[in-house]
Design a protein around this motif. Structure first.
Motif, PDB file in Angstrom:
ATOM      1  N   LEU A   1       0.854  -1.184   0.000  1.00 20.87           N
ATOM      2  CA  LEU A   1       0.000   0.000   0.000  1.00 20.87           C
ATOM      3  C   LEU A   1       0.890   1.234   0.000  1.00 20.87           C
ATOM      4  O   LEU A   1       1.702   1.418   0.911  1.00 20.87           O
ATOM      5  N   ASP A   2       0.781   2.064  -1.033  1.00 21.00           N
ATOM      6  CA  ASP A   2       1.548   3.305  -1.141  1.00 21.00           C
ATOM      7  C   ASP A   2       0.604   4.492  -0.968  1.00 21.00           C
ATOM      8  O   ASP A   2      -0.452   4.547  -1.603  1.00 21.00           O
ATOM      9  N   VAL A   3       0.997   5.422  -0.123  1.00 20.34           N
ATOM     10  CA  VAL A   3       0.228   6.652   0.082  1.00 20.34           C
ATOM     11  C   VAL A   3       1.199   7.823   0.026  1.00 20.34           C
ATOM     12  O   VAL A   3       2.281   7.774   0.632  1.00 20.34           O
ATOM     13  N   ARG A   4       0.831   8.865  -0.694  1.00 19.58           N
ATOM     14  CA  ARG A   4       1.685  10.047  -0.749  1.00 19.58           C
ATOM     15  C   ARG A   4       0.850  11.278  -1.047  1.00 19.58           C
ATOM     16  O   ARG A   4      -0.236  11.201  -1.627  1.00 19.58           O
ATOM     17  N   ILE A   5       1.370  12.430  -0.623  1.00 26.85           N
ATOM     18  CA  ILE A   5       0.739  13.726  -0.894  1.00 26.85           C
ATOM     19  C   ILE A   5       1.710  14.543  -1.733  1.00 26.85           C
ATOM     20  O   ILE A   5       2.904  14.632  -1.416  1.00 26.85           O
ATOM     21  N   VAL A   6       1.207  15.150  -2.798  1.00 32.63           N
ATOM     22  CA  VAL A   6       2.035  15.892  -3.747  1.00 32.63           C
ATOM     23  C   VAL A   6       1.522  17.312  -3.859  1.00 32.63           C
ATOM     24  O   VAL A   6       0.308  17.556  -3.880  1.00 32.63           O
ATOM     25  N   ASP A   7       2.426  18.256  -3.916  1.00 31.58           N
ATOM     26  CA  ASP A   7       2.065  19.649  -4.177  1.00 31.58           C
ATOM     27  C   ASP A   7       1.534  19.763  -5.602  1.00 31.58           C
ATOM     28  O   ASP A   7       2.186  19.347  -6.556  1.00 31.58           O
ATOM     29  N   TYR A   8       0.339  20.308  -5.756  1.00 30.98           N
ATOM     30  CA  TYR A   8      -0.311  20.353  -7.062  1.00 30.98           C
ATOM     31  C   TYR A   8       0.471  21.192  -8.073  1.00 30.98           C
ATOM     32  O   TYR A   8       0.586  20.817  -9.241  1.00 30.98           O
ATOM     33  N   ASP A   9       1.021  22.294  -7.639  1.00 31.30           N
ATOM     34  CA  ASP A   9       1.664  23.226  -8.569  1.00 31.30           C
ATOM     35  C   ASP A   9       3.106  22.860  -8.871  1.00 31.30           C
ATOM     36  O   ASP A   9       3.571  23.002 -10.000  1.00 31.30           O
ATOM     37  N   THR A  10       3.847  22.385  -7.861  1.00 27.53           N
ATOM     38  CA  THR A  10       5.279  22.116  -8.061  1.00 27.53           C
ATOM     39  C   THR A  10       5.589  20.648  -8.334  1.00 27.53           C
ATOM     40  O   THR A  10       6.717  20.316  -8.698  1.00 27.53           O
ATOM     41  N   GLU A  11       4.591  19.784  -8.135  1.00 29.58           N
ATOM     42  CA  GLU A  11       4.752  18.342  -8.332  1.00 29.58           C
ATOM     43  C   GLU A  11       5.727  17.745  -7.324  1.00 29.58           C
ATOM     44  O   GLU A  11       6.276  16.666  -7.559  1.00 29.58           O
TER      45      GLU A  11
ATOM     46  N   ILE B   1       3.682   0.693   2.773  1.00 33.09           N
ATOM     47  CA  ILE B   1       3.434  -0.372   3.738  1.00 33.09           C
ATOM     48  C   ILE B   1       3.495  -1.710   3.015  1.00 33.09           C
ATOM     49  O   ILE B   1       2.744  -1.959   2.074  1.00 33.09           O
ATOM     50  N   LYS B   2       4.421  -2.553   3.445  1.00 32.46           N
ATOM     51  CA  LYS B   2       4.543  -3.905   2.907  1.00 32.46           C
ATOM     52  C   LYS B   2       3.756  -4.842   3.813  1.00 32.46           C
ATOM     53  O   LYS B   2       3.948  -4.863   5.024  1.00 32.46           O
ATOM     54  N   MET B   3       2.851  -5.616   3.213  1.00 35.03           N
ATOM     55  CA  MET B   3       2.014  -6.528   3.978  1.00 35.03           C
ATOM     56  C   MET B   3       2.424  -7.968   3.664  1.00 35.03           C
ATOM     57  O   MET B   3       2.370  -8.394   2.509  1.00 35.03           O
ATOM     58  N   GLU B   4       2.816  -8.693   4.694  1.00 38.96           N
ATOM     59  CA  GLU B   4       3.183 -10.094   4.549  1.00 38.96           C
ATOM     60  C   GLU B   4       2.046 -10.945   5.104  1.00 38.96           C
ATOM     61  O   GLU B   4       1.923 -11.119   6.316  1.00 38.96           O
TER      62      GLU B   4
ATOM     63  N   THR C   1       8.553   6.364  10.658  1.00 42.25           N
ATOM     64  CA  THR C   1       9.557   5.812   9.765  1.00 42.25           C
ATOM     65  C   THR C   1      10.372   6.938   9.140  1.00 42.25           C
ATOM     66  O   THR C   1       9.806   7.933   8.658  1.00 42.25           O
ATOM     67  N   THR C   2      11.682   6.794   9.175  1.00 38.41           N
ATOM     68  CA  THR C   2      12.566   7.774   8.533  1.00 38.41           C
ATOM     69  C   THR C   2      12.811   7.442   7.066  1.00 38.41           C
ATOM     70  O   THR C   2      13.312   8.270   6.321  1.00 38.41           O
ATOM     71  N   THR C   3      12.437   6.227   6.650  1.00 40.16           N
ATOM     72  CA  THR C   3      12.646   5.797   5.259  1.00 40.16           C
ATOM     73  C   THR C   3      11.354   5.802   4.443  1.00 40.16           C
ATOM     74  O   THR C   3      11.395   5.749   3.212  1.00 40.16           O
ATOM     75  N   GLY C   4      10.226   5.845   5.136  1.00 37.64           N
ATOM     76  CA  GLY C   4       8.939   5.752   4.447  1.00 37.64           C
ATOM     77  C   GLY C   4       8.434   4.329   4.340  1.00 37.64           C
ATOM     78  O   GLY C   4       7.317   4.102   3.867  1.00 37.64           O
ATOM     79  N   ASN C   5       9.238   3.347   4.788  1.00 37.82           N
ATOM     80  CA  ASN C   5       8.883   1.934   4.652  1.00 37.82           C
ATOM     81  C   ASN C   5       8.502   1.328   5.991  1.00 37.82           C
ATOM     82  O   ASN C   5       9.185   1.526   6.994  1.00 37.82           O
ATOM     83  N   ILE C   6       7.402   0.576   5.990  1.00 35.73           N
ATOM     84  CA  ILE C   6       6.969  -0.168   7.169  1.00 35.73           C
ATOM     85  C   ILE C   6       6.472  -1.526   6.696  1.00 35.73           C
ATOM     86  O   ILE C   6       5.799  -1.630   5.664  1.00 35.73           O
TER      87      ILE C   6
END
Length: 452
Positions: A75-85, A118-121, A142-147
């Motif tokens: 499961l990947d979740v992210r927020i992006v600035d609309y104008d600057t990408e 998020i990696k689901m096993e 998480t400092t890496t973005g991975n759980i």
């Protein structure tokens, strides 16, 4: 907010389907009901936090989940600035997953880089979280973005409810978690159901595969005399719940050529007794050596038309399908196409109307939003491949551009009479209100050209 530059290109069309609803805005804007049911993946319409225009993107992978296997899910979740990408850093989320109205997973997460993966096993017997940095005030950091989550999730096909609450955005986790009122996005994921069926006919067994990209398949039958395959799935026909919701139903059938032996135009499809035609029925005789692949797809507009006809039985809250082999083919060229993910609709014109072999012909393409029917608010980059009756490419061009609200022209000559297949590949969209090149709506639309 801190940002990191990334390429705003969303790849991968998923069998796991998203439906999205925006409930609340931190800026107290009016509630927006933005939903899409049965679509491959979804980037929500822009929203505002502290005056910044943002986008939320969620993705579940891999493309096909074999519910009987122990393959990992993501499961990947992210927020992006609309104008600057740019990716928004230091994002905190509360994520809940429901199945059959029961919570099967829930937790709070803070990602310093912003992207949360998020990696689901699912093979794990005991629930535990690893690969995170720390646990603080009830939130996994998480400092890496991975759980990694060791928990049996997404093991059965059907509809899942995913709720994502933005707890806050800022410089540190503690500041974010103190945000008391967050923006909530609810998504309904449909884990595809795959049925491999043995069809006996004339002493021979034929391996046939049915894939529902919407919900669970049941009641698969075959009627030998008419060569008709039938199946059904649950479906709520109450369109009042879907006033602001986009819907795409996509069924795929892999039929052995030796079972349905004939012209692609001899395939007929019906939903609850109503015939499908035009862009709702696409036949692919070339992708597989031994099978013809049939796609049935239709959106909310087609479903509303079914209901308005008044002769469709919806009393059992199921959608029933029939795929049959017609004795007499329907001989006509396609005029309306739609990509297999339901993201782009294409009007296909011809000059002359009746195409002729060994003469110059013109194909006219215009690209539309499949929900509203109006021109897509973007310049469209696309490619065209035309296959002769034997599956050999006779015309192939890529990286063509159709300017917004214009008709694109293709000059072509057909060497012989017959039924040609046209594939139109969407390679990307350049929205008029953004500098981003969006590939999230890429897909292939298939149709036929009858050449006399």
């Amino acid at each position: 907010m801190a940002h990191v530059k990334i390429d705003f290109i969303i790849d991968g069309l998923l069998i796991l389907s998203f439906a999205t609803l925006l409930f609340v805005s931190l800026e107290r804007s009016p509630v927006q009901n933005v939903r899409g049911d049965g679509f491959a993946s979804e980037t929500l319409p822009p929203f505002y936090i502290n005056g910044e225009k943002l986008l939320l993107f969620a993705k579940v992978s891999p493309n096909i989940i074999n519910v009987g296997s122990t393959q990992n899910r993501y499961l990947d979740v992210r927020i992006v600035d609309y104008d600057t990408e740019e990716l928004v850093q230091n994002a905190s989320y509360q994520i809940m997953i429901y199945k059959d109205d029961k919570i099967i997973f829930g937790g709070k997460f803070h990602s310093q880089p912003g992207l949360l993966k998020i990696k689901m096993e699912p093979e794990a017997k005991n629930v535990k979280l690893t690969n995170m940095t720390s646990l603080s005030v009830g939130t996994w950091n998480t400092t890496t973005g991975n759980i990694t989550i060791h928990e049996p999730i997404f093991l059965t096909p059907g509809l899942y409810h995913l709720s994502i609450k933005i707890m806050g955005l800022g410089k540190n986790m503690a500041g974010n978690i103190r945000t008391s009122s967050g923006q909530v996005f609810d998504s309904w994921l449909s884990v595809a159901d795959v049925k491999n069926t043995i069809i006996p006919k004339g002493g021979t067994n034929y391996n046939t595969t049915i894939i529902s990209y919407y919900d669970r398949i049941s009641g698969v039958t075959f009627e030998p005399s008419s060569r008709t395959i039938a199946w059904s799935m649950p479906f709520d026909w109450n369109m009042s719940r879907n006033k602001h919701q986009n819907i795409l139903v996509h069924e795929e059938v892999k039929v052995p050529r030796s079972l349905f032996n004939g012209s692609p135009l001899q395939y007929g499809a019906f939903v609850n007794g109503v015939a499908l035609s035009g862009r709702s029925l696409a036949i692919d005789p070339f992708s597989s050596q031994n099978n013809t692949i049939v796609h049935l797809f239709f959106n909310k507009q087609e479903i509303t038309k079914f209901l308005n006809q008044g002769n469709i039985d919806i009393s059992n809250k199921r959608m029933s399908f029939n795929l049959t082999f017609l004795q007499l083919p329907i001989l006509q060229s396609s005029s309306e196409l739609e990509t297999e993910n339901g993201e782009v609709s294409i009007s296909l014109g011809r000059i002359p109307e009746q195409l002729a072999a060994n003469s110059k012909s013109i194909l006219l393409l215009s690209f539309k939003d499949p929900v509203t029917g109006v021109p897509i608010n973007a310049d469209v980059t696309y490619g065209v491949n035309i296959l002769d009756p034997n599956g050999k490419s006779t015309f192939n061009e890529t990286t063509k551009t159709a300017i917004y609200n214009t008709t694109s022209r293709i000059d072509v000559s057909f060497p012989n009479r017959g039924i040609y297949q046209i594939w139109i590949q969407i390679e990307g969209l350049a929205p008029l209100d953004s500098d981003a090149f969006d590939t999230s709506r890429n897909g292939i639309a298939r149709g036929y050209l009858l050449v006399e």
